[in-house]
Design a protein around this motif. Structure first.
Motif: not given
Length: 396
Positions: A349-351, A354, A361, A368
């Motif tokens: 979710a952050s890479s 994203r 997602r 998350e």
């Protein structure tokens, strides 16, 4: 005076490699950008393929060829090409083999940058694209169009580890004359050999477990048809997807231990998945050969016992819990990569995903609290202890 002139001239003249009755055990690194030919006739013969030789490093160099030959032997391929990155391999295939008016169909859980290339770059060049779920063969096949030029698949998806219905999709593609391109980075030739199952083109991010030490960025692509190989090569050379000789040398060195590393990491991954599945607060664990995997039967049919070195799992608690988990595991590298000799942890979710946004997602099942683990070769007891500590800290 004449002797002194010869000495000065020798400083700027290239020397032949010293002769030796013995040979180097390690592969030499050849960083030369250019190669000198004796005359124009020889240069013509090289470019026309009548003699073997190097001309300009953008068009090929010895370290790339040595590495390509090694990966060819793993993939049962011939004439593979090493490029500057895994995405260079993907781009060279898609750009080299398509033209305006073609259609490309991809799996809907491709690597994030492959998805971007499909969604943004190909369409602005006049190549239509669409995505479909390759675990549902009927739905995927229904997305094939008359103008579909090629299909891009990953056997095991990133990061949810879903297993594509390769047999059904390949059979239909072959019947329709559609090329099948397989990104074999996750499964590797140790787990699955696409050419043996009918693939037309196979590619890799060599950066990952083939090289295996997070110190070389490279890609690889091989084509069954020499004409496809030439089209891919010509595009890659034109746009300069040149691999570094030093990176090729590092990757070749890493490749010598690939089978040992892969087998140990796979053994660890299987045990780690089982351990994490029994921990409180874990919502689900994904590992292809576990009985509770949604594609378990297909995974066993395609891969046998080779579940691979990747594990994914999900916890509750959102971003706050995700932060607590990574902070409680300081010895496990939190990094958006895979295939290192040591275990790494990534948070899609952050890479890697994203850019999809929360809604995109969610459609793929990436929350998350979703993590992907690239399992390394550490002692399994150390790994189970570290993950148990981190998960307990995150879910307490």
């Amino acid at each position: 005076m004449e002797s002194r002139m010869r000495d000065k001239e020798s400083l700027v003249r290239r020397m032949a490699w010293p002769e030796s009755a013995s040979r180097a055990v390690g592969t030499p690194i050849q960083p030369s950008v250019v190669y000198a030919s004796p005359d124009p006739d020889t240069l013509d013969a090289q470019y026309e393929g009548r003699v073997q030789g190097y001309t300009y490093a953008r068009e090929g160099h010895p370290n790339a060829d040595v590495l390509a030959f090694k990966i060819d032997s793993l993939e049962r391929a011939d004439g593979g090409i090493v490029l500057g990155s895994g995405m260079a391999a993907v781009a060279a295939v898609l750009m080299g083999l398509t033209r305006a008016g073609d259609h490309v169909l991809g799996g809907d859980q491709l690597y994030g940058r492959s998805l971007r290339l499909m969604r943004e770059d190909l369409p602005r060049l006049g190549v239509a694209t669409s995505l479909a779920d390759p675990t549902d063969a009927a739905r995927f096949i229904a997305a094939i169009r008359p103008e579909t030029r090629l299909i891009l698949l990953e056997v095991v998806s990133n990061p949810t580890l879903r297993v594509a219905d390769m047999a059904a999709i390949m059979a239909e593609a072959r019947a329709r004359g559609v090329l099948v391109v397989v990104d074999n980075t996750f499964t590797t030739p140790r787990g699955y050999q696409p050419f043996a199952h009918g693939a037309d083109i196979v590619l890799h991010s060599v950066t990952k477990i083939l090289a295996g030490h997070s110190d070389a960025t490279l890609g690889y692509v091989a084509a069954a048809d020499p004409a496809h190989r030439k089209a891919i090569y010509d595009f890659a050379v034109t746009v300069g997807f040149t691999p570094s000789p030093f990176d090729c040398w590092l990757a070749e060195r890493g490749l010598y231990s690939f089978e040992l590393r892969y087998d140990r990491a796979e053994e660890n991954a299987r045990a780690l998945a089982d351990h994490i599945a029994g921990l409180p607060g874990v919502r689900r664990v994904l590992y292809p050969t576990r009985p509770d995997h949604p594609d378990h039967n297909r995974a066993v049919a395609l891969l046998g016992t080779r579940g691979g070195h990747m594990v994914s799992f999900e916890i509750g608690g959102g971003r706050a819990a995700a932060n607590r988990l990574t902070q409680a595991a300081p010895n496990i590298a939190f990094a958006p990569t895979l295939g290192d000799i040591g275990t790494t942890l990534s948070h899609p979710a952050s890479s890697s995903h994203r850019a999809l946004g929360a809604e995109g997602r969610a459609a793929l099942g990436i929350s998350e609290g979703f993590f992907r683990v690239s399992v390394g070769v550490e002692d399994i007891n150390l790994l189970t202890h570290e993950f148990e500590t981190a998960i307990r800290a995150a879910t307490a």
